[in-house]
Design a protein around this motif. Sequence first.
Motif, PDB file in Angstrom:
ATOM      1  N   UNK A  82       1.026  -1.422   0.022  1.00 44.56           N
ATOM      2  CA  UNK A  82       0.303   0.080   0.071  1.00 44.56           C
ATOM      3  C   UNK A  82       0.489   0.712   0.189  1.00 44.56           C
ATOM      4  N   UNK A  83       2.184   0.867   0.717  1.00 41.80           N
ATOM      5  CA  UNK A  83       3.247   2.375   0.719  1.00 41.80           C
ATOM      6  C   UNK A  83       3.960   2.913  -1.048  1.00 41.80           C
ATOM      7  N   UNK A 128      -7.307 -10.662  -5.870  1.00 41.00           N
ATOM      8  CA  UNK A 128      -7.652  -8.920  -6.197  1.00 41.00           C
ATOM      9  C   UNK A 128      -8.280  -8.156  -7.003  1.00 41.00           C
ATOM     10  N   UNK A 129      -8.597  -9.372  -7.723  1.00 40.35           N
ATOM     11  CA  UNK A 129      -9.546  -8.518  -9.191  1.00 40.35           C
ATOM     12  C   UNK A 129     -11.023  -8.831  -8.400  1.00 40.35           C
ATOM     13  N   UNK A 130     -11.113  -9.368  -6.928  1.00 44.60           N
ATOM     14  CA  UNK A 130     -12.537  -9.179  -6.483  1.00 44.60           C
ATOM     15  C   UNK A 130     -13.064  -8.001  -6.372  1.00 44.60           C
ATOM     16  N   UNK A 131     -11.870  -8.169  -5.031  1.00 48.39           N
ATOM     17  CA  UNK A 131     -11.545  -7.017  -3.976  1.00 48.39           C
ATOM     18  C   UNK A 131     -11.768  -5.244  -5.056  1.00 48.39           C
ATOM     19  N   UNK A 132     -10.727  -5.203  -6.120  1.00 46.50           N
ATOM     20  CA  UNK A 132     -11.280  -3.954  -7.055  1.00 46.50           C
ATOM     21  C   UNK A 132     -13.033  -4.085  -7.449  1.00 46.50           C
ATOM     22  N   UNK A 133     -13.505  -5.264  -8.875  1.00 48.67           N
ATOM     23  CA  UNK A 133     -14.943  -5.613  -8.944  1.00 48.67           C
ATOM     24  C   UNK A 133     -15.829  -5.508  -7.690  1.00 48.67           C
ATOM     25  N   UNK A 134     -15.864  -5.443  -6.247  1.00 47.07           N
ATOM     26  CA  UNK A 134     -16.744  -5.580  -5.597  1.00 47.07           C
ATOM     27  C   UNK A 134     -17.132  -3.697  -5.038  1.00 47.07           C
ATOM     28  N   UNK A 150      -7.443  -1.817  -3.487  1.00 46.06           N
ATOM     29  CA  UNK A 150      -7.349  -2.902  -3.821  1.00 46.06           C
ATOM     30  C   UNK A 150      -5.861  -3.561  -2.936  1.00 46.06           C
ATOM     31  N   UNK A 151      -4.650  -2.673  -3.365  1.00 47.01           N
ATOM     32  CA  UNK A 151      -3.729  -3.105  -2.313  1.00 47.01           C
ATOM     33  C   UNK A 151      -3.471  -3.129  -1.060  1.00 47.01           C
ATOM     34  N   UNK A 152      -4.638  -2.064  -0.690  1.00 49.20           N
ATOM     35  CA  UNK A 152      -4.638  -2.313   0.964  1.00 49.20           C
ATOM     36  C   UNK A 152      -5.613  -3.551   1.316  1.00 49.20           C
ATOM     37  N   UNK A 153      -6.472  -3.577   0.438  1.00 54.72           N
ATOM     38  CA  UNK A 153      -7.063  -4.851   0.974  1.00 54.72           C
ATOM     39  C   UNK A 153      -6.517  -6.276   1.229  1.00 54.72           C
TER      40      UNK A 153
END
Length: 318
Positions: free
Chosen positions: A98-99, A170-176, A288-291
């Motif tokens: 995330x950083x 990570x694809x689902x994190x962005x998708x939702x 997304x990367x933070x998740x």
Amino acid sequence: MLRVGVIGTGMIGQDHIRRLTSVLSGARVVAVTDVDTTLAAGVGAAVGAAVHPTGEDVIAACDAVLVCSWGPSHEQYVLAAIDAGKPVFCEKPLATTASACRRIVDAEVACGRRLVQVGFMRRFDDAYRKLRNEAGGGAIGAPLLMHCAHRNRDVPAYYRTEMAIVDTAVHEFDMVRWMFGEDIVAIRVLVPRSNRNGAGLQDPLLIILELANGIIVDVETSVNIRYGYDIRGEIVGENGTLTLGGPVAVDWRDRFQAAYDTELQEWIDALGVSGHPTGPSAWDGYAATAVCEAGVQSLRTGSRVEVALAERPSLFLS
Ligand code: NAD
Ligand code: ISE
């Protein structure tokens, strides 16, 4: 004609070079590089693109750049493209921490205009777009839950358990976030009994996401399921359910072929119109990367982990 440079000529780099060269309009590949110089030489020769020793040389030699190298190298190339004032399409993840994503967000804000798009191609998939239109149109009342499955037939030998979170889910994190227009505020990763096809991986995983408005999403990742590449989604609303369409495919190239085409054609077209990308932004890549980071922590500790995002700069508000 947009002169595109490609950094990383592996699986997805070659697939994007093929579509830029033979499927899409308005762009051609003029420069490539890869740390595997033999690979780059072969790929470059096949499409008549110059082969350069470094990514920075590629950035200097083109109008816009595609970053398709391994995740840990993304930050360096995306920052170099922003520094050169050139649009950059970066395959997911935007960066692996995330950083690092924040450094990219900060560089874009300092530059004062959007240059970065992240390769979250599901936003360009017909089935996902239909689902989002139907859910947003009130077809089932307010959405309450979403069930997702992200199943790969198999994965490469270098794949590690954490990659089910940072590379696959990570694809689902962005998708939702895109589907519901809400941030993910907490994550919990559960580890069921392991699939013996996984050779020591903790596979499958069951990931529980909490959204800011109370929607809960569960994501099953199964990356050695053998029968095919199967991407599922079902939204449960107050008055019914909506199901994601789409076939069981061979792999991601097969299932999302049309989405990758649309993603890059819309990118080329947007650059032609305004000089700026309109797809998933550096902020989306950061979120997304933070998740992902919180998810890896949850995998290690077994606990629910909250996701804390920085304040969103105005560049990313529209
Ligand atoms: P790959 O291993 O097939 O290709 C990556 C290439 O990058 C390799 O040829 C490697 O030699 C090269 N490379 C690595 N570090 C480099 C560096 N510092 N400079 C130049 N070249 C470098 O991997 P892939 O499957 O093509 O994945 C590449 C990226 O694309 C990853 O970030 C991955 O997550 C992403 N990806 C996205 C999707 C999607 O569905 N959107 C699908 C697959 C891969
Ligand atoms: C790969 O990197 C992708 O991005 C694919 O879309 C995904 O399904 C796969 O699990 C990842 O390894």
